[in-house]
Design an enzyme around this catalytic site. Structure first.
Site, PDB file in Angstrom:
ATOM      1  N   HIS A   3       0.819  -1.220   0.000  1.00  9.29           N
ATOM      2  CA  HIS A   3       0.000   0.000   0.000  1.00  9.29           C
ATOM      3  C   HIS A   3       0.849   1.266   0.000  1.00  9.29           C
ATOM      4  O   HIS A   3       0.326   2.377  -0.119  1.00  9.29           O
ATOM      5  CB  HIS A   3      -0.992   0.004   1.178  1.00  9.29           C
ATOM      6  CG  HIS A   3      -0.411   0.366   2.504  1.00  9.29           C
ATOM      7  ND1 HIS A   3      -0.082  -0.566   3.460  1.00  9.29           N
ATOM      8  CD2 HIS A   3      -0.113   1.569   3.049  1.00  9.29           C
ATOM      9  CE1 HIS A   3       0.392   0.055   4.534  1.00  9.29           C
ATOM     10  NE2 HIS A   3       0.386   1.353   4.308  1.00  9.29           N
ATOM     11  N   ASP A  18      -0.021  -7.485   1.799  1.00 16.17           N
ATOM     12  CA  ASP A  18       0.549  -6.135   1.837  1.00 16.17           C
ATOM     13  C   ASP A  18       2.082  -6.178   1.855  1.00 16.17           C
ATOM     14  O   ASP A  18       2.728  -5.862   2.853  1.00 16.17           O
ATOM     15  CB  ASP A  18       0.001  -5.393   3.061  1.00 16.17           C
ATOM     16  CG  ASP A  18       0.187  -3.893   2.973  1.00 16.17           C
ATOM     17  OD1 ASP A  18       0.541  -3.408   1.885  1.00 16.17           O
ATOM     18  OD2 ASP A  18      -0.047  -3.212   3.995  1.00 16.17           O
ATOM     19  N   SER A  39       4.359   3.115   7.940  1.00 17.56           N
ATOM     20  CA  SER A  39       4.000   2.036   7.017  1.00 17.56           C
ATOM     21  C   SER A  39       5.205   1.532   6.238  1.00 17.56           C
ATOM     22  O   SER A  39       6.066   2.303   5.817  1.00 17.56           O
ATOM     23  CB  SER A  39       2.956   2.520   6.012  1.00 17.56           C
ATOM     24  OG  SER A  39       1.680   2.475   6.547  1.00 17.56           O
TER      25      SER A  39
END
EC number: 3.4.21.-
Length: 258
Positions: A65, A110, A204
């Protein structure tokens, strides 16, 4: 409400980071300058986008992502204000995603593997981190790090990466916390049950390090971050080892676990 940890704060000659869904390390302390040699910054003209992990001189692993157009990768960074002499910048030559990833679920499988346009040289502040050889057990103490938010409810980002220790938790904890969505078996549940330490906005794609290996990739978690009984959810790198090794070996048709 779940947050996918990615960022978008300005760079203004100093770079500002991304969130768990791009989140920052909340509840941590400034990392030692020599303890995050594998930590990578993904950035573009708007600022820091995400973290990542150098796994050899030509490859970086991060969260799927975190993908964005026109980003670059920065190695060997500690302070946003003071350059390390051995900092290096690279462009992505190729990006690889799980071919069986669900397009309608941003955090499904992910993981993104990035081939660099040229090799990175090991140095005082740059070195790869090993892929996992075995899974971490529940209760294991693991390390998180990043330039994410240090206060979950405010846009405050540190000048140097923050680090914290958290624990591997039973998957049941994350499934109870996020009962309204699927917590995949190919993830790790990690945090502090009482809250107070967590990855957060701008973290992230960064690593969850257990026993000196990159066991997890920061993916998503509760919002605001660091709440009691709302741990972080991390892509379980061990489950993708075969895919990663196959891609690196040149088998670009390799598939990921279901």
């Amino acid at each position: 409400m779940v947050l996918i940890r990615v960022l978008a704060n300005l760079l203004i000659l100093q770079l500002s980071y991304a969130q768990k869904s791009s989140e920052l390390v909340f509840g941590g302390r400034p990392c030692n300058i020599n303890e995050h040699r594998s930590l990578v910054v993904l950035f573009n003209s708007s600022g820091f986008l995400c973290g990542g992990t150098l796994i050899n001189q030509d490859w970086v692993v991060t969260a799927a992502h975190c993908d964005s157009e026109n980003f670059q990768l920065l190695f060997g960074v500690h302070s946003k204000k003071i350059l390390n002499e051995d900092e290096q910048t690279r462009d992505p030559k190729e990006k690889f995603f799980c071919p069986n990833r669900k397009n309608d679920d941003e955090v499904d499988k992910d993981i993104m593997l990035i081939k660099l346009d040229s090799s990175v040289s090991n140095s005082t502040h740059i070195a790869p981190l090993s892929l996992p050889s075995s899974p971490p057990s529940v209760g294991s103490v693991c390390r998180i790090m990043g330039w994410g938010k240090t206060i979950p409810t405010k846009e405050i980002y540190p000048d140097v990466p923050h680090c914290a220790n958290i624990n591997i938790l039973d998957h049941a904890v994350c499934r109870a916390a996020y009962s309204w969505r699927t917590v995949a078996n190919t993830t790790l549940c990690a945090g502090i049950l009482q809250g107070g330490k967590d990855t957060c906005h701008a973290d992230s794609g960064g690593p969850l390090i257990c026993n000196g290996q990159v066991q997890g990739i920061v993916s998503w978690g509760g919002h605001p971050c660091g709440q009691p009984r709302e741990p972080g959810v991390y892509t379980k790198v061990l489950d993708y080892n075969d895919w990663v090794q196959s891609i690196i070996a040149g088998n670009t048709e390799a598939t990921c676990p279901p």
